[in-house]
Enzyme design. Structure first.
Site, PDB file in Angstrom:
ATOM      1  N   GLU A  92      -2.792  16.581  47.846  1.00 47.01           N
ATOM      2  CA  GLU A  92      -3.440  15.722  46.865  1.00 47.01           C
ATOM      3  C   GLU A  92      -4.650  16.295  46.500  1.00 47.01           C
ATOM      4  O   GLU A  92      -5.544  16.178  47.525  1.00 47.01           O
ATOM      5  CB  GLU A  92      -3.468  14.391  47.205  1.00 47.01           C
ATOM      6  N   GLU A 112     -10.836  16.190  48.911  1.00 43.87           N
ATOM      7  CA  GLU A 112     -11.885  15.351  48.206  1.00 43.87           C
ATOM      8  C   GLU A 112     -13.241  15.850  48.497  1.00 43.87           C
ATOM      9  O   GLU A 112     -13.370  16.312  49.450  1.00 43.87           O
ATOM     10  CB  GLU A 112     -11.854  13.724  48.677  1.00 43.87           C
ATOM     11  N   ASP A 163     -13.419  21.837  47.553  1.00 41.61           N
ATOM     12  CA  ASP A 163     -13.186  21.939  45.984  1.00 41.61           C
ATOM     13  C   ASP A 163     -11.906  22.711  45.503  1.00 41.61           C
ATOM     14  O   ASP A 163     -11.762  23.631  45.908  1.00 41.61           O
ATOM     15  CB  ASP A 163     -14.160  22.722  45.376  1.00 41.61           C
ATOM     16  N   ASP A 217     -10.710  13.030  36.999  1.00 40.30           N
ATOM     17  CA  ASP A 217     -11.880  12.905  36.099  1.00 40.30           C
ATOM     18  C   ASP A 217     -11.492  13.669  34.735  1.00 40.30           C
ATOM     19  O   ASP A 217     -11.130  14.513  34.608  1.00 40.30           O
ATOM     20  CB  ASP A 217     -12.928  13.420  36.465  1.00 40.30           C
ATOM     21  N   LYS A 261     -15.605  15.269  26.937  1.00 38.60           N
ATOM     22  CA  LYS A 261     -16.357  15.947  26.049  1.00 38.60           C
ATOM     23  C   LYS A 261     -15.349  17.224  25.970  1.00 38.60           C
ATOM     24  O   LYS A 261     -15.106  18.018  26.955  1.00 38.60           O
ATOM     25  CB  LYS A 261     -17.790  16.109  26.366  1.00 38.60           C
ATOM     26  N   THR A 299      -2.295   4.652  43.672  1.00 38.51           N
ATOM     27  CA  THR A 299      -3.521   4.599  43.976  1.00 38.51           C
ATOM     28  C   THR A 299      -4.612   3.439  43.729  1.00 38.51           C
ATOM     29  O   THR A 299      -4.043   2.540  43.156  1.00 38.51           O
ATOM     30  CB  THR A 299      -4.313   5.937  43.411  1.00 38.51           C
ATOM     31  N   GLU A 300      -5.856   3.435  44.222  1.00 37.41           N
ATOM     32  CA  GLU A 300      -6.523   2.228  44.007  1.00 37.41           C
ATOM     33  C   GLU A 300      -6.676   2.091  42.575  1.00 37.41           C
ATOM     34  O   GLU A 300      -6.802   0.841  41.943  1.00 37.41           O
ATOM     35  CB  GLU A 300      -7.837   2.479  44.878  1.00 37.41           C
ATOM     36  N   TYR A 301      -7.056   3.183  41.945  1.00 38.76           N
ATOM     37  CA  TYR A 301      -7.485   2.963  40.559  1.00 38.76           C
ATOM     38  C   TYR A 301      -6.231   2.738  39.898  1.00 38.76           C
ATOM     39  O   TYR A 301      -6.391   1.749  38.759  1.00 38.76           O
ATOM     40  CB  TYR A 301      -7.799   4.631  40.099  1.00 38.76           C
ATOM     41  N   GLU A 302      -5.084   3.009  40.217  1.00 39.45           N
ATOM     42  CA  GLU A 302      -3.726   2.674  39.426  1.00 39.45           C
ATOM     43  C   GLU A 302      -3.730   1.115  39.427  1.00 39.45           C
ATOM     44  O   GLU A 302      -3.080   0.374  38.694  1.00 39.45           O
ATOM     45  CB  GLU A 302      -2.695   3.379  40.206  1.00 39.45           C
TER      46      GLU A 302
END
Length: 221
Positions: free
Chosen positions: A44, A69, A96, A118, A122, A191-194
């Site tokens: 992941e 991460e 990375d 992310d 732009k 995920t936490e965001y989900e």
């Protein structure tokens, strides 16, 4: 939004040192020494607080999971979650994705997960998106033949960009959905965001991509 510095982050990471891969490049070509077995490896990229990778590790004890991460203040929370749950088949690295080929040889990964990356909204930031051609080429060089990338996002523009990017790079797309939680897909780990986005009523976009061009000479070595 910048992540607030975690108190005693270094000490907390040290307490979880047994599951932290401090020099991943040293294990390139032989990850069996890290896990003590030759089970398939799933990676992941951008694990956040670890809800997804720890959930997957619990559901699939026959698979070795590596969570990558860059932000250690986030990584430490994911590591602590794995330790608390007593998981033996997950490891973490502060690294990375641009250096992916330094850590894995061709064919070492069976699957890559990209969850709520992310979007870099732009146009001039497009090359930083984890589904840009530059990153897809890196994935090709570490995935095994017929292996998959699983991608989820709440960002419609990033999803549209990714659909085109995968297609242009000779990936076959499967299980495409514009509303994951209204679909019939089974086995989803959030995920936490989900969790937050679903509670807000936002649709989750998802796809699976498998590369078809290992033998067609399109990928430069």
């Amino acid at each position: 939004m910048r992540m607030r510095k975690k108190k005693n982050c270094a000490a907390r990471m040290e307490r979880c040192g047994d599951i932290l891969i401090k020099a991943p490049e040293e294990h390139k070509g032989d990850w069996s020494k890290v896990f003590g077995n030759d089970a398939p490896i799933h990676l992941e990229i951008g694990c956040g607080k670890g809800g997804f990778v720890t959930g997957m590790a619990e559901l699939h004890p026959d698979i070795n999971f590596i969570a990558m991460e860059k932000v250690e203040d986030v990584l430490v929370m994911a590591m602590e979650k794995a330790v608390e749950n007593g998981l033996k088949n997950v490891r973490f690295m502060s690294a990375d994705a641009e250096k992916l080929e330094e850590y894995f040889e061709k064919g070492e990964l069976e699957r890559i997960y990209l969850n709520f990356s992310d979007p870099w909204k732009k146009n001039k930031q497009a090359k930083r998106r984890l589904t840009h051609k530059n990153f897809l080429d890196r994935y090709k060089r570490v995935l095994d033949n017929g292996s998959y990338i699983w991608f989820k996002t709440d960002n419609k523009q990033l999803f549209e960009f990714s659909l085109n990017s995968f297609a242009a790079e000779n990936f076959k797309l499967e299980n495409i959905t514009l509303d994951l939680h209204a679909s019939k897909f089974e086995g989803n780990v959030m995920t936490e965001y989900e969790t937050k986005f679903v509670e807000q009523g936002q649709p989750i976009y998802r796809l699976e991509a498998v590369y078809l061009g290992w033998e067609d000479g399109r990928l430069s070595q």
